[in-house]
Design an enzyme around this catalytic site. Structure first.
Site: not given
Length: 260
Positions: A114, A134
């Site tokens: 990210e 995730e």
């Protein structure tokens, strides 16, 4: 002249060519992002934007890894790499006015990926991998990954990566348009700094406005986008730098930018 600042977890090097290199320096932890790293990186990014001698930032990781994401040991003790108004690592929700290049070796996972997606340009070694694992831990890529990745690569390819948690190789990332420059192993930082120097030759006001227009118009139609960019373009066209650019072209010399 080169200046280097070494804190506990971040090495910041500024050079006379206008490039500020920020190296996450926790190789034993695969450059996992702790609260301290986030604070130090936020300060370095503020320095990049505030210092008129700096034009472009390069973000990388030490020891052959970009970042494995959140420091889970720190998180278990109540520390978080999230900063108010700035997000993960002090970057994912921040507005950085000057160009920022990610130089990626090895893995960029979770929050590390990210952070890469928060940069303007991605330079990666052919051994690099990007991923959002995730979902394998009952979470989602909540610091921009879910909505930024489908804007960078084809939608269904992005969704597959997000739903499986499986990585995207740098070689595939280059083919998909995610990676701007693909290098041999250990070559990402050098290539990123070379690209940064090429960008730094250009007018700082024009670079900043380019980023601002990109940031503000991605969801607008053409008519709205023209309206949005008009005030900035008017200001830029009457700036000293715009005049200098025209004069330098006429005089067949390199422009001298003043950022005003």
């Amino acid at each position: 002249m080169t200046t280097t600042e070494v804190s506990s977890d971040l090495v910041v090097t500024g050079r006379e060519d206008g490039v500020l290199t920020m190296t996450i320096n926790r190789p034993a932890q695969r450059n996992a992002i702790s609260h301290d790293v986030a604070v130090q990186l936020a300060a370095a990014l503020d320095r990049l934007d505030a210092d008129p001698s700096l034009a472009v930032g390069v973000l990388t990781g030490a020891g052959g890894t970009f970042s494995a994401g959140m420091d889970l040991k720190g998180f278990a003790t109540g520390q978080t790499p999230m900063l108010p108004g700035r997000g993960f690592g002090g970057l994912t929700q921040a507005i950085v006015r000057k160009p920022l290049i990610a130089a990626v070796e090895g893995w960029a996972l979770g929050g590390g990926f990210e952070m890469v997606l928060s940069c303007d340009v991605i330079v990666a070694a052919e051994n690099a991998n990007f991923g959002f694992p995730e979902v394998k831990r009952g979470l989602i890529a909540g610091e921009g990954g879910v909505f930024r990745l489908p804007k960078r690569i084809p939608y269904h390819v992005a969704v597959t990566a997000l739903l499986t948690g499986e990585p995207i190789t740098a070689v595939d990332g280059k083919a998909l348009g995610l990676v701007s420059v693909l290098t041999a192993a250990d070559g990402a930082l050098t290539a990123a700094q070379d690209l940064a120097r090429r960008i730094a030759l250009n007018a700082p006001l024009a670079l900043a406005l380019t980023k601002e227009v990109l940031r503000q118009t991605q969801t607008l139609d053409d008519a709205e986008a023209f309206k949005c960019q008009a005030p900035g373009i008017h200001t830029l066209s009457t700036s000293e730098d715009a005049h200098e650019g025209a004069v330098a072209f006429a005089e067949k010399r390199a422009p001298v930018w003043h950022g005003r």
